[in-house]
Write an enzyme that holds these catalytic residues in place. Structure first.
Site, PDB file in Angstrom:
ATOM      1  CG  ASP A   1      -0.250  -0.030   2.535  1.00 60.57           C
ATOM      2  OD1 ASP A   1       0.714  -0.804   2.678  1.00 60.57           O
ATOM      3  OD2 ASP A   1      -0.671   0.706   3.442  1.00 60.57           O
TER       4      ASP A   1
ATOM      5  CD  GLU B   1       3.920   0.334   6.734  1.00 63.71           C
ATOM      6  OE1 GLU B   1       4.704   0.698   7.635  1.00 63.71           O
ATOM      7  OE2 GLU B   1       3.615   1.082   5.785  1.00 63.71           O
TER       8      GLU B   1
ATOM      9  CG  ASP C   1       7.076   3.856   2.375  1.00 58.14           C
ATOM     10  OD1 ASP C   1       7.009   2.653   2.699  1.00 58.14           O
ATOM     11  OD2 ASP C   1       6.673   4.763   3.111  1.00 58.14           O
TER      12      ASP C   1
END
Length: 161
Positions: free
Chosen positions: A73, A134, A102
């Site tokens: 995510d 997350e 990320d």
């Protein structure tokens, strides 16, 4: 299996993941992409909600188990993006796009390591998990996946921060 092929597959997967919006709690499309690619590579993935995982062949409950984990995510794009956040843009051997750092790069790197190690006998069990939610500490992410997985003895978590 050719390590160069794994490398180029990982780079292509990262570019493909960037093109799929995957904001926390809306990761179904990127989970489907990852699951399809893992199936294409013969990794026999399983899915729990939007968490995608695979267990390397030869699992032995008497061996310790290593988990390779990162998340699929992203946060929403912020104002001021220099590049289109949903298009992989390569500049000076770097790939830019939402989620590239990320944690897309960690996902594809750990998956590449899983592919390579799964083809070789190990003294441990190996599990790959691409988890969701997350960025929001959601209960549907790794918290939902861990109870389904075999006992984990040690984990490597790909997170750039």
């Amino acid at each position: 299996m050719d390590i160069d092929e794994i490398y180029y597959d990982a780079v292509q997967l990262l570019c493909d993941m960037i093109a799929v919006p995957s904001v926390s709690r809306d990761e179904a499309a990127v989970a489907q992409l990852l699951e399809a690619r893992m199936n294409q590579w013969g990794l026999n993935p399983k899915r729990v909600a939007n968490n995608v995982y695979a267990v390397a062949p030869g699992f032995d409950s008497h061996k310790p188990t290593l988990l390779l984990n990162s998340h699929i995510d992203t946060v929403r794009p912020a104002e001021g993006w220099t590049f289109n956040p949903f298009e992989a843009t390569e500049v000076d051997d770097r790939i830019y796009g939402l989620g590239s750092n990320d944690a897309g790069a960690a996902v594809v790197s750990l998956l590449a390591a899983f592919r390579w190690l799964s083809c070789h006998e190990q003294h441990y069990n190996l599990i790959f998990l691409a988890s969701c939610e997350e960025e929001v500490s959601g209960k549907g992410g790794i918290e939902a996946a861990l109870p389904i997985l075999p006992k984990i003895d040690v984990a490597i978590v790909g997170e750039p921060t």
